[in-house]
Design an enzyme around this catalytic site. Structure first.
Site, PDB file in Angstrom:
ATOM      1  N   CYS A   5       0.807  -1.242   0.000  1.00  8.32           N
ATOM      2  CA  CYS A   5       0.000   0.000   0.000  1.00  8.32           C
ATOM      3  C   CYS A   5       0.832   1.280   0.000  1.00  8.32           C
ATOM      4  O   CYS A   5       0.323   2.343  -0.355  1.00  8.32           O
ATOM      5  CB  CYS A   5      -0.939   0.024   1.200  1.00  8.32           C
ATOM      6  SG  CYS A   5      -2.185  -1.246   1.161  1.00  8.32           S
TER       7      CYS A   5
ATOM      8  N   ASN B 194     -10.009   1.118   0.029  1.00  4.13           N
ATOM      9  CA  ASN B 194      -8.544   1.104   0.062  1.00  4.13           C
ATOM     10  C   ASN B 194      -8.018   0.658  -1.301  1.00  4.13           C
ATOM     11  O   ASN B 194      -8.209  -0.495  -1.689  1.00  4.13           O
ATOM     12  CB  ASN B 194      -8.094   0.139   1.173  1.00  4.13           C
ATOM     13  CG  ASN B 194      -6.583   0.050   1.297  1.00  4.13           C
ATOM     14  OD1 ASN B 194      -5.851   0.628   0.501  1.00  4.13           O
ATOM     15  ND2 ASN B 194      -6.117  -0.692   2.297  1.00  4.13           N
TER      16      ASN B 194
ATOM     17  N   HIS C  81      -2.981   7.567   4.182  1.00  4.32           N
ATOM     18  CA  HIS C  81      -3.447   6.344   3.512  1.00  4.32           C
ATOM     19  C   HIS C  81      -4.846   6.044   4.050  1.00  4.32           C
ATOM     20  O   HIS C  81      -5.118   6.226   5.239  1.00  4.32           O
ATOM     21  CB  HIS C  81      -2.483   5.188   3.847  1.00  4.32           C
ATOM     22  CG  HIS C  81      -2.896   3.879   3.267  1.00  4.32           C
ATOM     23  ND1 HIS C  81      -3.141   3.706   1.931  1.00  4.32           N
ATOM     24  CD2 HIS C  81      -3.113   2.664   3.838  1.00  4.32           C
ATOM     25  CE1 HIS C  81      -3.488   2.454   1.704  1.00  4.32           C
ATOM     26  NE2 HIS C  81      -3.489   1.795   2.842  1.00  4.32           N
TER      27      HIS C  81
HETATM   28  O1  UT7 Z   1      -3.673  -1.406   3.890  1.00  6.14           O
HETATM   29  C1  UT7 Z   1      -3.689  -2.549   4.711  1.00  6.14           C
HETATM   30  C2  UT7 Z   1      -5.054  -3.160   4.679  1.00  6.14           C
HETATM   31  N1  UT7 Z   1      -5.566  -3.650   5.911  1.00  6.14           N
HETATM   32  C3  UT7 Z   1      -6.262  -2.943   6.794  1.00  6.14           C
HETATM   33  O2  UT7 Z   1      -6.358  -1.784   6.717  1.00  6.14           O
HETATM   34  C4  UT7 Z   1      -6.966  -3.674   7.901  1.00  6.14           C
HETATM   35  C5  UT7 Z   1      -7.052  -2.947   9.191  1.00  6.14           C
HETATM   36  N2  UT7 Z   1      -8.107  -3.525   9.979  1.00  6.14           N
HETATM   37  C6  UT7 Z   1      -9.380  -3.107   9.881  1.00  6.14           C
HETATM   38  O3  UT7 Z   1      -9.655  -2.176   9.152  1.00  6.14           O
HETATM   39  C7  UT7 Z   1     -10.437  -3.753  10.754  1.00  6.14           C
HETATM   40  O4  UT7 Z   1      -9.822  -4.640  11.657  1.00  6.14           O
HETATM   41  C8  UT7 Z   1     -11.504  -4.511   9.911  1.00  6.14           C
HETATM   42  C9  UT7 Z   1     -12.372  -3.508   9.167  1.00  6.14           C
HETATM   43  C10 UT7 Z   1     -10.835  -5.439   8.905  1.00  6.14           C
HETATM   44  C11 UT7 Z   1     -12.403  -5.323  10.815  1.00  6.14           C
HETATM   45  O5  UT7 Z   1     -13.014  -4.496  11.802  1.00  6.14           O
HETATM   46  P1  UT7 Z   1     -13.056  -4.965  13.319  1.00  6.14           P
HETATM   47  O6  UT7 Z   1     -13.792  -3.926  14.051  1.00  6.14           O
HETATM   48  O7  UT7 Z   1     -11.642  -5.249  13.743  1.00  6.14           O
HETATM   49  O8  UT7 Z   1     -13.949  -6.271  13.235  1.00  6.14           O
HETATM   50  P2  UT7 Z   1     -13.577  -7.771  13.640  1.00  6.14           P
HETATM   51  O9  UT7 Z   1     -12.622  -8.348  12.641  1.00  6.14           O
HETATM   52  O10 UT7 Z   1     -13.189  -7.815  15.073  1.00  6.14           O
HETATM   53  O11 UT7 Z   1     -14.986  -8.488  13.444  1.00  6.14           O
HETATM   54  C12 UT7 Z   1     -16.128  -8.135  14.249  1.00  6.14           C
HETATM   55  C13 UT7 Z   1     -17.313  -8.976  13.817  1.00  6.14           C
HETATM   56  C14 UT7 Z   1     -16.982 -10.468  13.734  1.00  6.14           C
HETATM   57  O12 UT7 Z   1     -18.128 -11.179  14.167  1.00  6.14           O
HETATM   58  P3  UT7 Z   1     -18.222 -11.771  15.662  1.00  6.14           P
HETATM   59  O13 UT7 Z   1     -17.030 -12.692  15.795  1.00  6.14           O
HETATM   60  O14 UT7 Z   1     -18.134 -10.582  16.568  1.00  6.14           O
HETATM   61  O15 UT7 Z   1     -19.534 -12.478  15.669  1.00  6.14           O
HETATM   62  C15 UT7 Z   1     -16.770 -10.703  12.251  1.00  6.14           C
HETATM   63  O16 UT7 Z   1     -17.051 -12.030  11.867  1.00  6.14           O
HETATM   64  O17 UT7 Z   1     -17.718  -8.585  12.494  1.00  6.14           O
HETATM   65  C16 UT7 Z   1     -17.768  -9.752  11.649  1.00  6.14           C
HETATM   66  N3  UT7 Z   1     -17.410  -9.341  10.291  1.00  6.14           N
HETATM   67  C17 UT7 Z   1     -18.319  -8.885   9.407  1.00  6.14           C
HETATM   68  N4  UT7 Z   1     -19.651  -8.702   9.491  1.00  6.14           N
HETATM   69  C18 UT7 Z   1     -20.284  -8.204   8.405  1.00  6.14           C
HETATM   70  C19 UT7 Z   1     -16.182  -9.323   9.703  1.00  6.14           C
HETATM   71  N5  UT7 Z   1     -16.270  -8.851   8.459  1.00  6.14           N
HETATM   72  C20 UT7 Z   1     -17.585  -8.579   8.233  1.00  6.14           C
HETATM   73  C21 UT7 Z   1     -18.307  -8.067   7.136  1.00  6.14           C
HETATM   74  N6  UT7 Z   1     -19.646  -7.891   7.262  1.00  6.14           N
HETATM   75  N7  UT7 Z   1     -17.710  -7.737   5.982  1.00  6.14           N
END
Ligand code: UT7
Length: 361
Positions: free
Chosen positions: A111, A281, A251
């Site tokens: 990125c 992104n 970014h």
């Molecule tokens: O340039 C490098 C690229 N990478 C990044 O920028 C990633 C940085 N990380 C993030 O932006 C965040 O960690 C995410 C957006 C990827 C995820 O957000 P989060 O608040 O950390 O969510 P989480 O992974 O802890 O998931 C929370 C819940 C989970 O369900 P449970 O276990 O609480 O029941 C996931 O299964 O949200 C669920 N979940 C979704 N639900 C609906 C994960 N992805 C999705 C989705 N739609 N797309």
């Protein structure tokens, strides 16, 4: 003193829009979750490979600077989605531009690639190795996205942005004034795309499929830490603080990452440029595209000092302090554009998703 001034800028955002609602027809997700967790509303899908998208952004940057392709000394294409490995993709950009006198280099720091490309070109210009360069941050991620994985598929989009940098002998300090670059290699496994790269050749990996290792929460934390320390290092090299910066263009990987970084760096929201809702992104294209849009929207003013923090897989990080020149208007416009194509964004990604569903890795 010899400076590397940014005198041209251009972007190519494909007009094929993939909304959160479109994604919800393919994955177990919804607009409310994506918007509240990331700030993303839609992203773009490119009908052409990264070299062709890059060519359009580069042609627009050259027209903006009022220079001919023949005058270009160097093309640096920052990306991690090159349409060919050998020969490099920058040579295809040279061919399309007819920039016959340019050296061509691909650069991959994920990125951060677009901003690393700017740092490399700027240093080569200041050293006198070259007199000018076109640098591009571009990504066509959708062909190697795992569209069956809601954890990552919602986060990315395609796009390209380019700058023309040229040597100027000036008492005025313009271009990159300070920067800090780094990599937290012990965390390289928290963001990895399995299936892309020569180590998968002849190993029975289903062609055209990927499986992402993606520890979202860990990346989230490290991104903020990496960008904060990068910004602090760059600021200290100039002996200034964020209150001396006119605009911060980070970014755009997650709105919550941007807000947390701004809070730590004590940057008020009116100094932040945000376009994540439009594009999600775009990896290497993200920060360059945001800079181009901030200029086009008259948010960047003549002489402004811009801070650009970024991070990516590796985990690479970067922070540049860029002094904009006196000109914020384009000298000319290019008439190059993407070829006509009737397929919708959703139709394009459904084809990739089908390959994954038929060949689970
Ligand atoms: O340039 C490098 C690229 N990478 C990044 O920028 C990633 C940085 N990380 C993030 O932006 C965040 O960690 C995410 C957006 C990827 C995820 O957000 P989060 O608040 O950390 O969510 P989480 O992974 O802890 O998931 C929370 C819940 C989970 O369900 P449970 O276990 O609480 O029941 C996931 O299964 O949200 C669920 N979940 C979704 N639900 C609906 C994960 N992805 C999705 C989705 N739609 N797309």
């Amino acid at each position: 003193m010899r400076q590397a001034a940014i005198t041209g800028w251009g972007k190519c955002a494909p007009d094929k829009v993939l909304s959160n609602d479109d994604l919800a027809t393919l994955l177990d997700t919804n607009d409310e979750w994506i918007t509240s967790r990331t700030g993303m509303k839609e992203r773009r899908i490119s009908p052409v490979p990264v070299s062709e998208l890059s060519y359009i952004a580069a042609a627009r940057a050259l027209a903006c600077a009022g220079v001919n392709a023949d005058d270009v000394d160097m093309i640096i294409l920052g990306s991690c989605s090159f349409d060919s490995q050998v020969p490099n993709a920058a040579s295809r950009v040279q061919q399309l531009l007819q920039a016959n006198n340019a050296a061509c280099m691909d650069l991959n720091t994920a990125c951060t690639s677009g901003m690393y490309a700017m740092s490399v070109a700027s240093a080569m210009i200041k050293a006198g190795t070259i007199n000018n360069a076109v640098i591009i941050g571009a990504e066509v991620i959708h062909p190697f996205m795992d569209w069956t994985d809601r954890n990552v598929a919602i986060l990315f989009g395609d796009g390209a942005a380019a700058f023309y940098l040229e040597a100027q002998d000036s008492e005025e300090n313009i271009g990159i004034q300070a920067e800090a670059l780094g990599c937290i290699a012990n965390s390289r496994d928290i963001l990895a795309v399995n299936g892309v790269g020569l180590k998968y050749a002849n190993q029975g990996w289903p062609l055209g499929t990927t499986e992402w290792d993606f520890e979202g929460r860990e990346i989230f934390k490290q991104a903020i830490n990496g960008m904060q320390s990068g910004c602090e290092k760059a600021l200290s090299k100039m002996g200034i603080s964020t209150s001396d910066v006119d605009i911060v263009i980070p970014h755009q990987a997650n709105l919550r990452i941007i807000e947390a970084l701004a809070q730590r760096l004590k940057v008020p929201s009116e100094k932040l440029f945000i376009n994540i809702h439009r594009y999600a992104n775009m990896s290497a294209a993200t920060a360059p595209m945001a800079i181009v849009e901030a200029v086009e929207e008259n948010i960047v003013k003549p002489g402004d000092l811009i801070l650009v923090p970024a991070f990516g897989a590796g985990l690479t990080w970067s922070a540049q302090l860029i002094r904009w020149g006196q000109r914020c208007e384009a000298i000319g416009e290019s008439d190059v554009k993407l070829p006509e194509s009737k397929e919708t964004a959703l139709e394009i990604i459904k084809k990739v998703a089908e390959i994954h569903l038929k060949n689970p890795s």
